[in-house]
Write a protein that holds these residues in place. Sequence first.
Motif, PDB file in Angstrom:
ATOM      1  N   SER A  11      56.795  22.997   3.174  1.00 43.95           N
ATOM      2  CA  SER A  11      56.976  21.499   3.496  1.00 43.95           C
ATOM      3  C   SER A  11      55.612  20.713   3.402  1.00 43.95           C
ATOM      4  CB  SER A  11      57.175  21.809   5.048  1.00 43.95           C
ATOM      5  OG  SER A  11      58.321  22.102   5.302  1.00 43.95           O
ATOM      6  N   CYS A  12      55.634  19.460   3.900  1.00 46.41           N
ATOM      7  CA  CYS A  12      54.637  18.545   3.515  1.00 46.41           C
ATOM      8  C   CYS A  12      53.227  19.163   4.283  1.00 46.41           C
ATOM      9  CB  CYS A  12      54.662  17.213   3.795  1.00 46.41           C
ATOM     10  SG  CYS A  12      56.263  16.381   2.938  1.00 46.41           S
ATOM     11  N   GLU A  13      52.068  18.968   3.659  1.00 43.56           N
ATOM     12  CA  GLU A  13      50.892  19.243   4.169  1.00 43.56           C
ATOM     13  C   GLU A  13      50.584  18.721   5.556  1.00 43.56           C
ATOM     14  OE1 GLU A  13      47.230  19.594   1.674  1.00 43.56           O
ATOM     15  OE2 GLU A  13      48.469  19.343  -0.241  1.00 43.56           O
ATOM     16  N   SER A  14      49.888  19.342   6.431  1.00 38.96           N
ATOM     17  CA  SER A  14      49.718  18.975   7.889  1.00 38.96           C
ATOM     18  C   SER A  14      48.390  19.640   8.214  1.00 38.96           C
ATOM     19  CB  SER A  14      50.668  19.546   8.825  1.00 38.96           C
ATOM     20  OG  SER A  14      50.571  19.058  10.101  1.00 38.96           O
ATOM     21  N   GLY A  15      47.228  18.615   8.193  1.00 42.03           N
ATOM     22  CA  GLY A  15      45.945  19.125   8.685  1.00 42.03           C
ATOM     23  C   GLY A  15      45.361  19.851   7.599  1.00 42.03           C
ATOM     24  N   LYS A  16      45.746  19.668   6.281  1.00 45.74           N
ATOM     25  CA  LYS A  16      45.141  20.650   5.213  1.00 45.74           C
ATOM     26  C   LYS A  16      45.863  21.953   5.193  1.00 45.74           C
ATOM     27  CE  LYS A  16      42.145  17.498   3.846  1.00 45.74           C
ATOM     28  NZ  LYS A  16      42.282  16.661   2.621  1.00 45.74           N
ATOM     29  N   ARG A  17      46.568  22.117   5.898  1.00 45.21           N
ATOM     30  CA  ARG A  17      47.425  23.474   5.787  1.00 45.21           C
ATOM     31  C   ARG A  17      48.908  23.190   5.330  1.00 45.21           C
ATOM     32  NH1 ARG A  17      44.763  27.991   7.952  1.00 45.21           N
ATOM     33  NH2 ARG A  17      46.602  29.104   7.988  1.00 45.21           N
ATOM     34  N   VAL A  18      49.673  23.999   4.628  1.00 45.96           N
ATOM     35  CA  VAL A  18      50.938  23.699   4.239  1.00 45.96           C
ATOM     36  C   VAL A  18      52.032  24.666   5.029  1.00 45.96           C
ATOM     37  CG1 VAL A  18      52.534  23.966   2.195  1.00 45.96           C
ATOM     38  CG2 VAL A  18      49.986  23.239   1.921  1.00 45.96           C
ATOM     39  N   ASP A  33      50.370  37.319  -5.824  1.00 46.00           N
ATOM     40  CA  ASP A  33      49.676  38.220  -7.100  1.00 46.00           C
ATOM     41  C   ASP A  33      48.121  38.037  -7.105  1.00 46.00           C
ATOM     42  OD1 ASP A  33      51.741  39.421  -7.477  1.00 46.00           O
ATOM     43  OD2 ASP A  33      52.458  38.067  -9.093  1.00 46.00           O
ATOM     44  N   ALA A  34      48.005  36.630  -7.073  1.00 44.92           N
ATOM     45  CA  ALA A  34      46.354  36.314  -7.420  1.00 44.92           C
ATOM     46  C   ALA A  34      45.603  36.552  -6.519  1.00 44.92           C
ATOM     47  CB  ALA A  34      46.508  34.683  -7.871  1.00 44.92           C
ATOM     48  N   ALA A  35      45.969  36.604  -5.171  1.00 45.27           N
ATOM     49  CA  ALA A  35      44.855  36.950  -3.957  1.00 45.27           C
ATOM     50  C   ALA A  35      45.556  37.981  -2.987  1.00 45.27           C
ATOM     51  CB  ALA A  35      44.637  35.663  -3.201  1.00 45.27           C
ATOM     52  N   PRO A  36      45.834  39.276  -3.500  1.00 43.43           N
ATOM     53  CA  PRO A  36      46.607  40.384  -2.617  1.00 43.43           C
ATOM     54  C   PRO A  36      45.865  40.462  -1.275  1.00 43.43           C
ATOM     55  CG  PRO A  36      45.287  41.237  -4.365  1.00 43.43           C
ATOM     56  CD  PRO A  36      45.175  39.800  -4.585  1.00 43.43           C
ATOM     57  N   ASP A  37      44.504  40.013  -1.024  1.00 47.40           N
ATOM     58  CA  ASP A  37      43.803  40.563   0.223  1.00 47.40           C
ATOM     59  C   ASP A  37      44.023  38.921   1.202  1.00 47.40           C
ATOM     60  OD1 ASP A  37      42.949  43.013  -0.577  1.00 47.40           O
ATOM     61  OD2 ASP A  37      41.074  41.932  -1.581  1.00 47.40           O
ATOM     62  N   ASN A  38      44.767  38.053   0.735  1.00 44.97           N
ATOM     63  CA  ASN A  38      44.728  36.923   1.488  1.00 44.97           C
ATOM     64  C   ASN A  38      46.394  36.920   1.798  1.00 44.97           C
ATOM     65  OD1 ASN A  38      44.641  34.441   2.866  1.00 44.97           O
ATOM     66  ND2 ASN A  38      44.031  33.187   1.189  1.00 44.97           N
ATOM     67  N   ALA A  39      46.745  37.069   3.235  1.00 43.48           N
ATOM     68  CA  ALA A  39      47.965  37.337   3.715  1.00 43.48           C
ATOM     69  C   ALA A  39      48.121  36.315   4.752  1.00 43.48           C
ATOM     70  CB  ALA A  39      48.000  38.487   4.226  1.00 43.48           C
ATOM     71  N   ALA A  40      49.581  35.966   5.026  1.00 40.42           N
ATOM     72  CA  ALA A  40      50.016  35.098   6.001  1.00 40.42           C
ATOM     73  C   ALA A  40      51.065  35.834   6.673  1.00 40.42           C
ATOM     74  CB  ALA A  40      50.587  33.803   5.376  1.00 40.42           C
ATOM     75  N   GLY A  41      51.535  35.674   8.022  1.00 43.88           N
ATOM     76  CA  GLY A  41      52.485  36.426   8.401  1.00 43.88           C
ATOM     77  C   GLY A  41      52.393  36.430  10.045  1.00 43.88           C
ATOM     78  N   GLY A  42      53.356  36.905  10.934  1.00 45.73           N
ATOM     79  CA  GLY A  42      53.365  36.943  12.325  1.00 45.73           C
ATOM     80  C   GLY A  42      54.878  37.486  12.793  1.00 45.73           C
ATOM     81  N   PRO A  72      44.696  26.129   1.994  1.00 42.19           N
ATOM     82  CA  PRO A  72      44.467  25.649   0.618  1.00 42.19           C
ATOM     83  C   PRO A  72      44.093  26.754  -0.536  1.00 42.19           C
ATOM     84  CG  PRO A  72      43.391  24.059   2.133  1.00 42.19           C
ATOM     85  CD  PRO A  72      43.589  25.065   2.828  1.00 42.19           C
ATOM     86  N   ASP A  73      43.386  27.732  -0.079  1.00 40.27           N
ATOM     87  CA  ASP A  73      43.065  28.925  -0.909  1.00 40.27           C
ATOM     88  C   ASP A  73      44.509  29.844  -1.038  1.00 40.27           C
ATOM     89  OD1 ASP A  73      40.341  28.249  -1.024  1.00 40.27           O
ATOM     90  OD2 ASP A  73      39.601  29.830   0.529  1.00 40.27           O
ATOM     91  N   MET A  74      45.115  30.178  -0.158  1.00 43.61           N
ATOM     92  CA  MET A  74      46.524  30.804  -0.450  1.00 43.61           C
ATOM     93  C   MET A  74      47.397  29.959  -1.076  1.00 43.61           C
ATOM     94  SD  MET A  74      48.774  33.145   2.146  1.00 43.61           S
ATOM     95  CE  MET A  74      49.816  34.403   1.629  1.00 43.61           C
TER      96      MET A  74
END
Length: 328
Positions: A195-202, A225-234, A251-253
Amino acid sequence: MEQSYVIGRLLRSRKAIGRVGRTIATACAAGTQVDAACLKIKNTGGEVEAELTTYHAMCNSACGYLFLGATSREVAPDAALAVHNSRLVLAFHGHPPPAAVAEYRQRRMARADRDRAAFIAAMGISRELDDLIRTVKFENLHLLTRAELYRFGIDTRSLAETAWKLEKEARPFARKFAMLKENGASFRPMEWRLSCESGKRVPLTFAREIDETAVGKTTILVTADAAPDNAAGGSALRTGKYEVWRGSIDPDMLKAILASRSLHVRETTLLPDDKADITKFDIDLTGLTSVWPQLAASCAAATPAPKSPWPAIQQPNASVTPPAAPSP
């Protein structure tokens, strides 16, 4: 039907890949693609700017036999492959006796049934498809379910996905549908949204249909693929027969996702007996790099609107309006 068998065999000899899609001419976007103005544009000659999409695409009747000829066949979750029985149209000179007409009609239909069964078998498709076709009246359409596509050997992918698509609503977002094979021949629909960015996060949302009787708490972990150590979840939350996870990425992810070919997903469900049920699969990111700038532009132009409740996941093919079935 005879012509569709010929084309199907030609596709098989060329080892063709078959997909169900439709072409949307850009200049006709506001029309129906088949009105007089649009047809005039298409018939002027030369190149016509257009988009190829699987959204609401339909292949039925003779198209289905042509499609079976492809060596590799793919029906996207938002497209449909439909079947129905044949109709025999006879034209006689003179006035033959009714008994002779009935006898000829019976022999001709029996031959057509044998030809169809032989073609389906020759293409490596289960005879169950032919059995099903015999039960569907010519005037009707049977939209093959994802389980039937898999069981009959038409589309044998364990994960079928749509392309990423921009939805220009009050709150624009990029969407992808997918169907994931579970135990046996059942498939589970799911949806991804950026969705649209909110506070510099997507905001990133994942929703899937679940068995309402299932027990256990599910957590989601996604990496690129490009950043296997950077994860999101919950943890995912249940709403009726759906399970929804809402998160956000920095932004990095986001940069890593746009630079990757796949999003790696790990679902872990903790069961009452303290055991864990783990499911892993990859979501294709191809095409998102072209959709993201469109989303960013749409977000900038969008009018702020209050956040609406998450809508139910659309069942694949459920919203497809079948066109009139042409005579095979």
